[in-house]
Write a protein that holds these residues in place. Structure first.
Motif, PDB file in Angstrom:
ATOM      1  N   TYR A  67      37.383  39.111  33.651  1.00  9.99           N
ATOM      2  CA  TYR A  67      38.319  38.414  33.192  1.00  9.99           C
ATOM      3  C   TYR A  67      37.417  37.084  33.058  1.00  9.99           C
ATOM      4  O   TYR A  67      36.990  36.504  33.583  1.00  9.99           O
ATOM      5  N   THR A  80      45.818  35.360  36.673  1.00 11.57           N
ATOM      6  CA  THR A  80      46.906  36.148  37.206  1.00 11.57           C
ATOM      7  C   THR A  80      47.848  36.537  36.479  1.00 11.57           C
ATOM      8  O   THR A  80      47.962  38.088  36.665  1.00 11.57           O
ATOM      9  N   LEU A  83      45.706  39.168  34.654  1.00 14.42           N
ATOM     10  CA  LEU A  83      44.798  40.671  35.639  1.00 14.42           C
ATOM     11  C   LEU A  83      46.249  41.568  35.853  1.00 14.42           C
ATOM     12  O   LEU A  83      45.931  43.184  36.150  1.00 14.42           O
ATOM     13  N   ARG A  84      47.185  41.276  36.276  1.00 14.73           N
ATOM     14  CA  ARG A  84      48.317  41.674  36.665  1.00 14.73           C
ATOM     15  C   ARG A  84      49.057  42.350  35.588  1.00 14.73           C
ATOM     16  O   ARG A  84      49.411  44.437  35.953  1.00 14.73           O
ATOM     17  N   LEU A  87      46.842  45.534  35.086  1.00 13.34           N
ATOM     18  CA  LEU A  87      46.847  46.303  36.516  1.00 13.34           C
ATOM     19  C   LEU A  87      47.742  47.378  36.409  1.00 13.34           C
ATOM     20  O   LEU A  87      48.266  48.512  36.435  1.00 13.34           O
ATOM     21  N   THR A  88      49.020  46.979  34.965  1.00 18.97           N
ATOM     22  CA  THR A  88      50.255  47.674  35.248  1.00 18.97           C
ATOM     23  C   THR A  88      49.706  49.009  33.833  1.00 18.97           C
ATOM     24  O   THR A  88      50.140  49.942  34.414  1.00 18.97           O
ATOM     25  N   VAL A 109      42.833  34.620  41.928  1.00 21.96           N
ATOM     26  CA  VAL A 109      43.245  35.785  41.467  1.00 21.96           C
ATOM     27  C   VAL A 109      43.367  37.067  41.923  1.00 21.96           C
ATOM     28  O   VAL A 109      44.026  37.065  41.770  1.00 21.96           O
ATOM     29  N   LEU A 110      42.496  37.420  41.863  1.00 23.38           N
ATOM     30  CA  LEU A 110      42.429  39.010  42.742  1.00 23.38           C
ATOM     31  C   LEU A 110      42.947  39.086  43.737  1.00 23.38           C
ATOM     32  O   LEU A 110      43.976  39.583  44.035  1.00 23.38           O
ATOM     33  N   LYS A 112      45.664  37.590  44.920  1.00 21.59           N
ATOM     34  CA  LYS A 112      47.108  37.454  44.237  1.00 21.59           C
ATOM     35  C   LYS A 112      47.326  38.775  43.766  1.00 21.59           C
ATOM     36  O   LYS A 112      48.726  39.399  43.391  1.00 21.59           O
ATOM     37  N   CYS A 113      46.645  39.689  43.217  1.00 20.52           N
ATOM     38  CA  CYS A 113      46.623  40.595  42.092  1.00 20.52           C
ATOM     39  C   CYS A 113      46.632  41.946  43.465  1.00 20.52           C
ATOM     40  O   CYS A 113      46.438  42.868  42.480  1.00 20.52           O
ATOM     41  N   LEU A 139      40.674  46.967  45.313  1.00 13.33           N
ATOM     42  CA  LEU A 139      42.104  47.351  44.747  1.00 13.33           C
ATOM     43  C   LEU A 139      41.927  49.209  45.156  1.00 13.33           C
ATOM     44  O   LEU A 139      42.307  49.358  44.342  1.00 13.33           O
TER      45      LEU A 139
END
Length: 146
Positions: A67, A80, A83-84, A87-88, A109-110, A112-113, A139
């Motif tokens: 990102y 954040t 990225l969330r 990821l969805t 950030v990573l 938190k995700c 992840l």
């Protein structure tokens, strides 16, 4: 911070160029890449302004997120939230990420995700012109209970 994702449009590219040409942002990113994104999205603010972009790229066993958020938007939760959202949209797991070892904001950030530090490596950081440590994060696929 409210953000949305949309397909990248031609008009977004000048904004991306300005953001990725910012010397301080390039320095912080350190490990820049020439690889094209497979899934790329523009990060758009509540007022429709382009804030940056997020992407997933690479072969299936090594898919990686990346990102880039304009520096003027750092520290506002944009990365954040973006990225969330990505990821969805991209449910594949595991996903990998890398950050310069001194880029605490991106590592935060990573984490938190849902990414976890898997180790560190050293590599040539083109943006800095030197070998630099980088944090490798993963992840993982969700555990299956049967």
């Amino acid at each position: 911070m409210d953000v949305a994702l949309r397909a990248v449009q031609d008009g977004d590219l000048p904004v991306f160029f300005v953001q990725t040409a910012d010397p301080e942002a390039v320095w912080m990113a350190a490990f820049t890449s020439e690889d094209p994104a497979v899934v790329g999205r523009t990060v758009v603010g509540a007022g429709g302004d382009v804030l940056g972009h997020v992407a997933v790229f690479g072969p299936p066993e090594e898919r990686e997120v990346t990102y880039w958020i304009g520096r003027e938007h750092w520290g506002q939760g944009v990365a954040t939230a973006a990225l969330r959202a990505l990821l969805t949209e991209v449910p594949e797991r595991p996903l990998h990420a890398r950050a310069a070892i001194d880029n605490a904001g991106s590592i935060r950030v990573l984490e938190k995700c849902g990414f976890a530090v898997a180790g560190t490596e050293r590599g040539y950081a083109h943006a800095r012109g030197e070998v630099l440590g980088e944090v490798v994060l993963v992840l993982p696929a969700p555990a299956l209970y049967g």
